[in-house]
Design a protein around this motif. Structure first.
Motif, PDB file in Angstrom:
ATOM      1  N   GLU A 296      53.684  45.812  41.074  1.00  0.00           N
ATOM      2  CA  GLU A 296      54.171  46.513  39.889  1.00  0.00           C
ATOM      3  C   GLU A 296      54.688  45.457  38.922  1.00  0.00           C
ATOM      4  OE1 GLU A 296      57.450  49.914  38.799  1.00  0.00           O
ATOM      5  OE2 GLU A 296      56.613  49.904  40.821  1.00  0.00           O
ATOM      6  N   LEU A 297      54.015  45.291  37.793  1.00  0.00           N
ATOM      7  CA  LEU A 297      54.377  44.240  36.839  1.00  0.00           C
ATOM      8  C   LEU A 297      55.540  44.655  35.960  1.00  0.00           C
ATOM      9  CD1 LEU A 297      50.795  43.072  35.833  1.00  0.00           C
ATOM     10  CD2 LEU A 297      52.287  42.200  37.639  1.00  0.00           C
ATOM     11  N   ASN A 298      55.541  45.893  35.527  1.00  0.00           N
ATOM     12  CA  ASN A 298      56.697  46.501  34.870  1.00  0.00           C
ATOM     13  C   ASN A 298      56.614  47.999  35.165  1.00  0.00           C
ATOM     14  OD1 ASN A 298      55.002  47.671  32.816  1.00  0.00           O
ATOM     15  ND2 ASN A 298      55.156  45.782  31.637  1.00  0.00           N
ATOM     16  N   LYS A 299      57.469  48.784  34.559  1.00  0.00           N
ATOM     17  CA  LYS A 299      57.543  50.205  34.920  1.00  0.00           C
ATOM     18  C   LYS A 299      56.227  50.948  34.707  1.00  0.00           C
ATOM     19  CE  LYS A 299      60.217  54.364  34.335  1.00  0.00           C
ATOM     20  NZ  LYS A 299      61.073  55.166  33.524  1.00  0.00           N
TER      21      LYS A 299
ATOM     22  N   TYR B  91      53.229  35.053  40.632  1.00  0.00           N
ATOM     23  CA  TYR B  91      53.364  34.283  39.399  1.00  0.00           C
ATOM     24  C   TYR B  91      53.237  35.188  38.173  1.00  0.00           C
ATOM     25  CZ  TYR B  91      52.098  31.031  35.671  1.00  0.00           C
ATOM     26  OH  TYR B  91      52.044  30.354  34.485  1.00  0.00           O
ATOM     27  N   ILE B  92      52.218  36.049  38.152  1.00  0.00           N
ATOM     28  CA  ILE B  92      52.013  36.961  37.029  1.00  0.00           C
ATOM     29  C   ILE B  92      53.174  37.952  36.942  1.00  0.00           C
ATOM     30  CG2 ILE B  92      50.544  38.811  36.111  1.00  0.00           C
ATOM     31  CD1 ILE B  92      49.373  35.995  35.739  1.00  0.00           C
ATOM     32  N   GLN B  93      53.569  38.524  38.080  1.00  0.00           N
ATOM     33  CA  GLN B  93      54.657  39.504  38.095  1.00  0.00           C
ATOM     34  C   GLN B  93      55.943  38.900  37.535  1.00  0.00           C
ATOM     35  OE1 GLN B  93      56.128  40.591  42.012  1.00  0.00           O
ATOM     36  NE2 GLN B  93      56.503  42.697  41.333  1.00  0.00           N
ATOM     37  N   ARG B  94      56.293  37.712  37.970  1.00  0.00           N
ATOM     38  CA  ARG B  94      57.540  37.083  37.511  1.00  0.00           C
ATOM     39  C   ARG B  94      57.484  36.744  36.024  1.00  0.00           C
ATOM     40  NH1 ARG B  94      58.759  39.254  41.662  1.00  0.00           N
ATOM     41  NH2 ARG B  94      59.448  38.187  43.519  1.00  0.00           N
ATOM     42  N   ASN B  95      56.338  36.282  35.540  1.00  0.00           N
ATOM     43  CA  ASN B  95      56.223  35.939  34.120  1.00  0.00           C
ATOM     44  C   ASN B  95      56.259  37.169  33.228  1.00  0.00           C
ATOM     45  OD1 ASN B  95      55.785  32.966  33.339  1.00  0.00           O
ATOM     46  ND2 ASN B  95      54.736  33.198  35.305  1.00  0.00           N
ATOM     47  N   ILE B  96      55.675  38.263  33.670  1.00  0.00           N
ATOM     48  CA  ILE B  96      55.730  39.507  32.896  1.00  0.00           C
ATOM     49  C   ILE B  96      57.170  40.017  32.846  1.00  0.00           C
ATOM     50  CG2 ILE B  96      54.940  41.906  32.794  1.00  0.00           C
ATOM     51  CD1 ILE B  96      52.770  39.790  32.095  1.00  0.00           C
ATOM     52  N   GLN B  97      57.876  39.943  33.979  1.00  0.00           N
ATOM     53  CA  GLN B  97      59.277  40.365  34.004  1.00  0.00           C
ATOM     54  C   GLN B  97      60.147  39.450  33.155  1.00  0.00           C
ATOM     55  OE1 GLN B  97      60.034  40.466  38.228  1.00  0.00           O
ATOM     56  NE2 GLN B  97      59.207  42.536  38.447  1.00  0.00           N
ATOM     57  N   LEU B  98      59.885  38.153  33.187  1.00  0.00           N
ATOM     58  CA  LEU B  98      60.629  37.201  32.368  1.00  0.00           C
ATOM     59  C   LEU B  98      60.445  37.490  30.880  1.00  0.00           C
ATOM     60  CD1 LEU B  98      62.374  34.638  32.119  1.00  0.00           C
ATOM     61  CD2 LEU B  98      60.245  33.317  32.169  1.00  0.00           C
ATOM     62  N   TYR B  99      59.227  37.801  30.477  1.00  0.00           N
ATOM     63  CA  TYR B  99      58.969  38.142  29.076  1.00  0.00           C
ATOM     64  C   TYR B  99      59.802  39.360  28.665  1.00  0.00           C
ATOM     65  CZ  TYR B  99      56.688  39.476  24.762  1.00  0.00           C
ATOM     66  OH  TYR B  99      56.456  39.805  23.458  1.00  0.00           O
TER      67      TYR B  99
ATOM     68  N   LEU C  38      55.887  43.958  28.064  1.00  0.00           N
ATOM     69  CA  LEU C  38      54.548  43.735  27.539  1.00  0.00           C
ATOM     70  C   LEU C  38      53.705  45.000  27.693  1.00  0.00           C
ATOM     71  CD1 LEU C  38      53.417  40.205  28.790  1.00  0.00           C
ATOM     72  CD2 LEU C  38      53.756  40.923  26.448  1.00  0.00           C
ATOM     73  N   SER C  39      52.838  45.253  26.737  1.00  0.00           N
ATOM     74  CA  SER C  39      51.910  46.375  26.851  1.00  0.00           C
ATOM     75  C   SER C  39      50.866  46.056  27.916  1.00  0.00           C
ATOM     76  CB  SER C  39      51.222  46.623  25.512  1.00  0.00           C
ATOM     77  OG  SER C  39      50.364  45.529  25.208  1.00  0.00           O
ATOM     78  N   VAL C  40      50.100  47.058  28.302  1.00  0.00           N
ATOM     79  CA  VAL C  40      49.047  46.858  29.300  1.00  0.00           C
ATOM     80  C   VAL C  40      48.010  45.875  28.757  1.00  0.00           C
ATOM     81  CG1 VAL C  40      47.321  48.008  30.737  1.00  0.00           C
ATOM     82  CG2 VAL C  40      49.429  49.201  30.143  1.00  0.00           C
ATOM     83  N   HIS C  41      47.639  46.036  27.497  1.00  0.00           N
ATOM     84  CA  HIS C  41      46.657  45.147  26.882  1.00  0.00           C
ATOM     85  C   HIS C  41      47.156  43.707  26.848  1.00  0.00           C
ATOM     86  CE1 HIS C  41      43.363  43.944  24.293  1.00  0.00           C
ATOM     87  NE2 HIS C  41      44.231  43.435  23.439  1.00  0.00           N
ATOM     88  N   ALA C  42      48.402  43.506  26.463  1.00  0.00           N
ATOM     89  CA  ALA C  42      48.977  42.158  26.413  1.00  0.00           C
ATOM     90  C   ALA C  42      49.082  41.556  27.813  1.00  0.00           C
ATOM     91  CB  ALA C  42      50.354  42.198  25.751  1.00  0.00           C
ATOM     92  N   THR C  43      49.424  42.376  28.794  1.00  0.00           N
ATOM     93  CA  THR C  43      49.499  41.912  30.183  1.00  0.00           C
ATOM     94  C   THR C  43      48.130  41.462  30.666  1.00  0.00           C
ATOM     95  OG1 THR C  43      51.357  43.384  30.658  1.00  0.00           O
ATOM     96  CG2 THR C  43      50.081  42.600  32.538  1.00  0.00           C
ATOM     97  N   ALA C  44      47.095  42.239  30.358  1.00  0.00           N
ATOM     98  CA  ALA C  44      45.736  41.884  30.764  1.00  0.00           C
ATOM     99  C   ALA C  44      45.296  40.579  30.094  1.00  0.00           C
ATOM    100  CB  ALA C  44      44.774  43.014  30.422  1.00  0.00           C
ATOM    101  N   ASN C  45      45.624  40.410  28.822  1.00  0.00           N
ATOM    102  CA  ASN C  45      45.252  39.180  28.121  1.00  0.00           C
ATOM    103  C   ASN C  45      45.994  37.964  28.668  1.00  0.00           C
ATOM    104  OD1 ASN C  45      43.245  39.496  25.889  1.00  0.00           O
ATOM    105  ND2 ASN C  45      44.588  41.227  25.469  1.00  0.00           N
ATOM    106  N   PHE C  46      47.271  38.125  28.991  1.00  0.00           N
ATOM    107  CA  PHE C  46      48.037  37.031  29.595  1.00  0.00           C
ATOM    108  C   PHE C  46      47.417  36.643  30.938  1.00  0.00           C
ATOM    109  CE2 PHE C  46      51.347  35.718  32.598  1.00  0.00           C
ATOM    110  CZ  PHE C  46      51.770  34.550  31.992  1.00  0.00           C
ATOM    111  N   THR C  47      47.093  37.640  31.754  1.00  0.00           N
ATOM    112  CA  THR C  47      46.504  37.391  33.075  1.00  0.00           C
ATOM    113  C   THR C  47      45.147  36.704  32.936  1.00  0.00           C
ATOM    114  OG1 THR C  47      47.637  39.353  33.902  1.00  0.00           O
ATOM    115  CG2 THR C  47      45.880  38.458  35.268  1.00  0.00           C
TER     116      THR C  47
END
Length: 194
Positions: free
Chosen positions: A37-40, A59-67, A75-84
């Motif tokens: 679960e990256l965010n809610k 790594y991805i989970q922690r960076n999304i939570q840090l953001y 982050l939105s789903v689209h932004a999360t996918a682009n970051f990944t």
């Protein structure tokens, strides 16, 4: 021998992953959760080399939570996918690339619009209405193509998921005995039993 599924419905995404951790012909563990679960409102399912998948997912989970903590907005789903996708693409140019394929599912908390992104280990990314990774894609994409429609209800999506799993059990030589099913909607991520 791994299988990941994602199906977009009216205002949700249903995901499923097998719960077996295997290497070659040896099953090492049952009951594995191949999702984070990256965010809610965002969930990531992953498959690939055992060490890479866990390290990359954390790594991805922690960076999304840090953001979210730094900026006060997730982050939105689209932004999360682009970051990944960017992280996968950058790892390809390193000495130790991640061999991880990913499904990112989520809903926009404001509009309630569901989104599903398919990413492979080469950094390719596609927004899809239904997706699969692993051996599941060989057997189940045609089933999802035949039965998926816009505005699926949760019950219809779960029924389609059951058809896909039945197809795997009928045609695939290896048996994947157990699947973890999660639904992502405007209320968050929840696990359901088949």
């Amino acid at each position: 021998m791994e299988a990941l599924f994602g199906i977009v419905g009216k205002d949700f995404v249903v995901t499923a992953s097998d719960r077996t951790s295997a290497r070659s012909i040896v099953i090492m563990k049952h009951g594995e959760d191949k999702s984070r679960e990256l965010n809610k409102h965002t969930l990531m399912l992953y498959t690939g080399e055992a060490g890479d998948t866990v390290q990359f997912a954390e790594y991805i989970q922690r960076n999304i939570q840090l953001y979210g903590i730094r900026n006060g907005i997730p982050l939105s789903v689209h932004a999360t996918a682009n970051f990944t996708r960017r992280e996968l693409a950058e790892s390809l140019r390193s000495r130790n690339p991640y061999h991880v394929s990913v499904l990112i599912a989520g809903t926009d908390p404001k509009t309630g619009k569901p989104e599903l992104y398919w990413l492979d280990y080469l950094g390719a990314m596609v927004k899809m209405n239904f997706a699969a990774h692993g051996y599941a894609s060989y057997f189940c994409m045609s089933t999802m193509d035949r039965y998926w429609k816009e505005d699926l209800s949760v019950e219809e999506a779960i029924s389609l998921l059951k058809k896909c799993i039945a197809e795997l059990k009928t045609r695939f030589i290896a048996q994947l005995p157990e699947f973890m099913v999660k639904v992502v909607d405007k209320n968050g991520v929840r696990e359901i039993q088949l």
